[in-house]
Design a protein around this motif. Structure first.
Motif, PDB file in Angstrom:
ATOM      1  N   ARG A 218       0.838  -1.209   0.000  1.00 34.55           N
ATOM      2  CA  ARG A 218       0.000   0.000   0.000  1.00 34.55           C
ATOM      3  C   ARG A 218       0.872   1.257   0.000  1.00 34.55           C
ATOM      4  N   ARG A 222       0.808   4.108  -2.776  1.00 34.87           N
ATOM      5  CA  ARG A 222       0.660   5.528  -2.432  1.00 34.87           C
ATOM      6  C   ARG A 222       1.652   6.386  -3.204  1.00 34.87           C
ATOM      7  N   TYR A 534      -5.554   2.293  -4.349  1.00 36.57           N
ATOM      8  CA  TYR A 534      -5.262   3.384  -3.408  1.00 36.57           C
ATOM      9  C   TYR A 534      -6.006   4.623  -3.870  1.00 36.57           C
TER      10      TYR A 534
END
Length: 623
Positions: A218, A222, A534
């Protein structure tokens, strides 16, 4: 044919020379169905199509790191205190102090790569005295590049180094005049002492390792990363250390495409590893989310030329060539692509002698093979690589230790280290990456800043105009060009009909912002295979979410990853200390970094010393 998803009203940079920018894309079954103008894109809208307004934001293909260590890094990410982006040593030590207070025994505080002392305004390393003062009771290890590591006294005790420090044939445990270990480990002539020490610290339970890997992916999402090539790593055995990543793949929980190499683990037994692996698996095994692609980056330990610019270039042993040739011959016969760690041209020349010898009997052409790093590669060596059909994967290691290189070899020698422009002019396949996590940061934007400005994290200008890339050229190395290194050319890297629908909506326009702002770019939204993995801000309602960080004491839950907003973090922590110091009992929620997790904490203020420049004793500080 109706699209599953339509993205429109954007400034979409495709990396496709035929149509460099478009307004809209239609996606179906994980691939781009249509790329072009908004009006025509709307013809693909059906009753089930999800429409996403890009709000004129800049969109690029998903970034592809051609050399990193996601699988190993993911297993420990939740345990690590990351100093990426922290601009003050005082702030870094404050983070260390607070994390030490919140880390339960027998766990350690680990700062494992991704930083350079030149990023700090103090422009220096922490001292052992400062580390011991910040963390007197909790074991701490701080890895500094692949040159050295610092251990506090609690870590020395936990390892037993305080009573009987070991002797390493590939590293030094520094001792004082009385023979006691100081806490400094020195990688001379290689980093084995660092590997060995890190491996002795406690690991996370398997479920936490799975959570850790998800949070690391993640964090990469990002920052706009949708694909990586994992170059193996020390202590990363196959197949046992691939259990977590395989489980996540089987459960459909990967949010980054991973192509991986197998890395020989035991010096003197490397051939045994590869002889076993070529019989139990093959390149191409897996799918578009997790696939084995070949061997390396460590093929034989005797070929390792670690890039410790604090020390002279290491000489390779006489046993290297016969050991390497035996393995290259096996891999070439079985058509296993391979890559090899090679910092210095002196090493590269010796490796090419081996490759050319094998090529006489078993041609290497048609089987992607890679020289990794190549900081001091010569034009003659590049010609030899091109003749054998190889490529070069470069990383931003000079952004973290360019000052050390200049100090040892001179500014002139650093001007083409590596000679990126020349590689491209010669037509060599070149891909960009990070070599994260134990040396450089996993942040791709630091690399793109370095490629386009030639500057280190500390602001030292390394290159002239003849070795700088335009922003478009640099981005191409992170997208289209990196796909060659996993044999996926034409399948990903561009926003183009038929390719994987991997793309990133950026927080600002990469192509026009000031140079220094490149390092602060991140994603507003990231898609992998047409799925949003995301989202934040105006795209936060599309974000799929992720389970909370585990274990609960994890530094990731408090500080997140790359610390763009570290000043706000440390300011908030200092307020807590000031209130506690003055006898006020306050527990209030505050946001830690970009993740926005909220926690109530009370921290005791430091007393009687001014380690972080906050003021001594029990005084309230002005903010």
């Amino acid at each position: 044919m109706h699209a599953d998803t339509l993205l429109f009203n954007g400034r979409i940079h495709t990396m496709d020379h035929a149509q460099p920018t478009v307004e809209a894309v239609a996606i179906r079954n994980g691939r781009f169905l249509y790329v072009g103008n908004e009006q025509e894109a709307m013809s693909y809208v059906g009753p089930q199509t999800r429409k996403i307004d890009l709000q004129k934001k800049t969109v690029i293909p998903g970034l592809n790191d051609s050399h990193t260590h996601l699988i190993r890094g993911g297993l420990s990410y939740n345990m690590e205190l990351r100093w990426e982006g922290v601009s003050s040593l005082g702030d870094a030590l404050e983070m260390l102090r607070i994390q030490a207070e919140n880390t339960p025994a027998p766990q350690w505080v680990r700062v494992i790569g991704g930083w350079s002392e030149f990023q700090f305004k103090e422009r220096r390393m922490p001292t052992l005295a400062e580390i011991n003062q910040a963390a007197p009771h909790t074991p701490v290890i701080i890895l500094h590049l692949y040159g050295r590591a610092l251990l506090n006294q609690a870590a020395l005790r936990a390892l037993g180094y305080d009573k009987n420090p070991p002797t390493y044939d590939r590293g030094v445990v520094e001792r004082d005049s009385q023979g006691n270990p100081t806490g400094m480990l020195i990688a001379d002539p290689s980093a084995l002492v660092l590997y060995a020490t890190i491996s002795q610290a406690p690991k996370l339970p398997l479920e936490d390792q799975k959570n850790s890997t998800r949070h690391f992916m993640r964090e990469l999402n990002r920052l706009g990363i949708t694909s990586v090539i994992d170059a193996g790593g020390g202590g990363q055995n196959y197949p046992e250390d691939y259990q977590i990543i395989q489980e996540l793949a089987d459960e459909g929980k990967l949010t980054v495409r991973i192509a991986y190499n197998l890395f020989a683990q035991v010096a003197g037994k490397e051939y045994d590893d590869y002889a076993r692996w070529v019989d139990m698996t093959r390149p191409g095994h897996g799918d578009d989310m997790l696939r084995l692609i070949g061997a390396g980056e460590n093929l034989v330990w005797s070929a390792a030329d670690f890039e410790n610019f604090l020390k002279p270039r290491p000489d390779l042993s006489d046993e290297m060539a016969p050991n390497l040739e035996k393995i290259i011959r096996l891999l070439a016969e079985r058509r296993w692509p391979f890559r090899i760690h090679a910092t210095y041209d002196e090493s590269i020349q010796q490796f090419l002698n081996v490759f050319e010898s094998v090529n006489k009997d078993v041609p290497l052409h048609g089987m992607p093979w890679i020289i990794d790093h190549a900081e001091t590669i010569s034009e003659a060596s590049m010609e030899r690589i091109r003749a054998l059909g190889g490529g070069v994967a470069i990383q931003h290691r000079m952004a973290f230790q360019g000052e050390y290189f200049v100090d040892r070899y001179g500014k002139e020698a650093a001007q083409h280290t590596p000679p990126i422009r020349k590689m491209l002019q010669m037509g060599l396949p070149v891909g960009a990456g990070t070599d994260a996590t134990r040396v450089a940061s996993y942040n791709p934007w630091v690399c793109l800043y370095w490629l386009t400005t030639g500057r280190t994290l500390g602001g030292l200008s390394l290159y002239g105009d003849d070795n700088l890339l335009s922003r478009d050229e640099a981005l191409r190395l992170w997208t289209v060009d990196s796909s060659w290194f996993s044999s996926e050319s034409g399948r990903k890297g561009a926003i183009q009909n038929g390719q994987h629908a991997d793309l990133v909506v950026l927080s600002a326009d990469y192509f026009s912002i000031p140079d220094e702002d490149i390092k602060n770019l991140e994603a507003e939204m990231t898609l992998v295979g047409g799925n949003v993995v995301y989202g934040k801000g105006s795209f936060s309602d599309l974000d799929p979410g992720i389970p909370p960080v585990s274990p609960g004491w994890s530094p990731v839950g408090r500080y997140g990853g790359h610390q763009r907003f570290n000043a706000a973090i440390t300011h908030s922590n200092r307020v807590e200390q000031a209130l506690s110091c003055c006898g006020h009992s306050h527990s209030h929620g505050h946001s830690h970094g970009h993740h926005g997790h909220h926690h109530g904490h009370n921290h005791q203020a430091p007393t009687g010393f001014d380690l972080w420049g906050l003021g001594a004793g029990c005084a309230c500080w002005a903010f």
